[in-house]
Design a protein around this motif. Structure first.
Motif, PDB file in Angstrom:
ATOM      1  N   TRP A 137      57.798  26.707  -4.254  1.00 36.91           N
ATOM      2  CA  TRP A 137      57.056  27.935  -3.954  1.00 36.91           C
ATOM      3  C   TRP A 137      57.065  28.915  -5.128  1.00 36.91           C
ATOM      4  O   TRP A 137      56.184  29.766  -5.241  1.00 36.91           O
ATOM      5  N   ARG A 138      58.052  28.781  -6.003  1.00 41.90           N
ATOM      6  CA  ARG A 138      58.121  29.695  -7.144  1.00 41.90           C
ATOM      7  C   ARG A 138      56.932  29.516  -8.089  1.00 41.90           C
ATOM      8  O   ARG A 138      56.462  30.486  -8.691  1.00 41.90           O
ATOM      9  N   ALA A 139      56.455  28.277  -8.215  1.00 36.68           N
ATOM     10  CA  ALA A 139      55.273  28.030  -9.048  1.00 36.68           C
ATOM     11  C   ALA A 139      54.052  28.706  -8.445  1.00 36.68           C
ATOM     12  O   ALA A 139      53.225  29.295  -9.157  1.00 36.68           O
ATOM     13  N   THR A 140      53.927  28.643  -7.125  1.00 38.77           N
ATOM     14  CA  THR A 140      52.806  29.293  -6.437  1.00 38.77           C
ATOM     15  C   THR A 140      52.863  30.798  -6.620  1.00 38.77           C
ATOM     16  O   THR A 140      51.852  31.449  -6.923  1.00 38.77           O
ATOM     17  N   LEU A 141      54.051  31.346  -6.429  1.00 40.67           N
ATOM     18  CA  LEU A 141      54.214  32.793  -6.569  1.00 40.67           C
ATOM     19  C   LEU A 141      53.860  33.238  -7.981  1.00 40.67           C
ATOM     20  O   LEU A 141      53.193  34.270  -8.176  1.00 40.67           O
ATOM     21  N   GLY A 142      54.262  32.463  -8.980  1.00 43.26           N
ATOM     22  CA  GLY A 142      53.955  32.812 -10.360  1.00 43.26           C
ATOM     23  C   GLY A 142      52.479  32.720 -10.686  1.00 43.26           C
ATOM     24  O   GLY A 142      51.978  33.459 -11.540  1.00 43.26           O
ATOM     25  N   ALA A 143      51.759  31.808  -9.994  1.00 42.94           N
ATOM     26  CA  ALA A 143      50.329  31.626 -10.261  1.00 42.94           C
ATOM     27  C   ALA A 143      49.454  32.657  -9.556  1.00 42.94           C
ATOM     28  O   ALA A 143      48.306  32.882  -9.959  1.00 42.94           O
ATOM     29  N   LEU A 144      49.981  33.280  -8.524  1.00 43.79           N
ATOM     30  CA  LEU A 144      49.155  34.107  -7.639  1.00 43.79           C
ATOM     31  C   LEU A 144      48.426  35.247  -8.351  1.00 43.79           C
ATOM     32  O   LEU A 144      47.206  35.420  -8.155  1.00 43.79           O
ATOM     33  N   PRO A 145      49.081  36.053  -9.180  1.00 45.12           N
ATOM     34  CA  PRO A 145      48.345  37.144  -9.839  1.00 45.12           C
ATOM     35  C   PRO A 145      47.180  36.654 -10.693  1.00 45.12           C
ATOM     36  O   PRO A 145      46.088  37.247 -10.670  1.00 45.12           O
ATOM     37  N   ASP A 146      47.377  35.558 -11.431  1.00 45.17           N
ATOM     38  CA  ASP A 146      46.290  35.038 -12.270  1.00 45.17           C
ATOM     39  C   ASP A 146      45.157  34.466 -11.427  1.00 45.17           C
ATOM     40  O   ASP A 146      43.979  34.601 -11.784  1.00 45.17           O
ATOM     41  N   LEU A 147      45.501  33.817 -10.327  1.00 45.67           N
ATOM     42  CA  LEU A 147      44.460  33.269  -9.444  1.00 45.67           C
ATOM     43  C   LEU A 147      43.573  34.386  -8.899  1.00 45.67           C
ATOM     44  O   LEU A 147      42.343  34.268  -8.875  1.00 45.67           O
ATOM     45  N   VAL A 148      44.196  35.441  -8.436  1.00 41.23           N
ATOM     46  CA  VAL A 148      43.419  36.561  -7.890  1.00 41.23           C
ATOM     47  C   VAL A 148      42.588  37.202  -8.988  1.00 41.23           C
ATOM     48  O   VAL A 148      41.409  37.536  -8.783  1.00 41.23           O
TER      49      VAL A 148
END
Length: 275
Positions: free
Chosen positions: A214-225
């Motif tokens: 889940w840490r990879a997802t959390l790290g990707a979230l700002p860039d995805l948005v």
């Protein structure tokens, strides 16, 4: 003749079993993304061409879900969380926090199991149980259903209908359950399939994923948005996605009733993420 009779009899006896198995697992073919997007856009989660639905599966989890809520608050984004009934019962305070922060709760099932064997009575019972638990926490009945692994069987289709739920899968995912997932890989994998009107599948927990993924997802979230916004797309929950509530839109039984025109008009999505 005597040698052929037992074989013929075996085929005769086995035929109903094979037919029942095919009827049970046949709808699971909608797991194939190409088929789903072309034939069942409603089931794929295709919505308004200016919007992207952000969804998370498998929670709530007290170790990780609150971290996602904090990041989403900073980003000013609300999402849809497909929760497991057993996790809501274990962590009701986290489920209530999801609702309190303005996110949408949806049904992922009671447990994260694979439905290889027909069990329609159990499917109906467990789905209704989850609807009741989620409804009590959310203060209203949930609308959406996504089965674990995206495997829709005939029994789970029927159970969802009986529970008043609309099945919805996804158009893009981050493969964020993998042990080798990174923020860069999650971002790039989502970008490869995402278009305006799409639905993103991510996970806010490692409940059924590699530990700590889940840490990879959390790290990707700002860039995805940010990628979505730079493409002129609004990010939000399924309830604001323009796919409607209830009904059989995208149901293989009633194919063609979904908003198929939207996929043709979907805005292109471009991400600067490498990979």
């Amino acid at each position: 003749m005597r040698q052929g009779f037992p074989a013929g009899r075996a085929v005769y006896v086995a035929a109903p079993v094979v037919a029942a198995a095919l009827a049970h697992i046949g709808p699971a073919a909608t797991w194939l993304p190409g088929l789903r997007r072309r034939r069942f856009p409603g089931l794929a989660g295709q919505g308004s061409p200016t919007h992207v639905a952000l969804t998370f599966d498998d929670g709530p989890d007290p170790a990780s879900t609150p971290r996602f809520l904090d990041v989403l608050d900073v980003l000013g984004v609300r999402a849809t969380f497909f929760v497991l009934g057993e996790n809501v019962v274990r962590h009701p305070e986290v489920a209530r926090e999801l609702v309190g922060r303005g996110h949408e709760l949806a049904v992922h099932g009671w447990t994260h199991d694979r439905p290889w064997w027909p069990a329609p009575a159990r499917d109906a019972r467990e789905l209704l149980r989850t609807v009741r638990v989620v409804g009590e926490v959310a203060g209203r009945a949930p609308h959406w259903y996504r089965p674990p692994y995206g495997i829709l069987t005939s029994g789970r289709w029927a159970a969802a209908r009986r529970a008043g739920l609309r099945p919805v899968l996804w158009t893009a995912w981050g493969k964020d359950w993998r042990h080798d997932a990174t923020p860069v890989s999650v971002r790039a994998t989502v970008a490869a399939d995402l278009r305006g009107g799409g639905t993103i599948l991510l996970h806010d927990t490692d409940h059924a994923s590699a530990p700590g993924s889940w840490r990879a997802t959390l790290g990707a979230l700002p860039d995805l948005v940010r990628d979505c916004r730079e493409a002129g797309l609004t990010v939000g929950p399924l309830g604001e996605h323009g796919t409607g509530h209830g009904g059989a839109d995208g149901d293989p039984v009633t194919a063609g009733t979904g908003p198929s025109g939207w996929s043709a008009r979907a805005a292109p999505f471009r991400s600067p993420a490498p990979g």
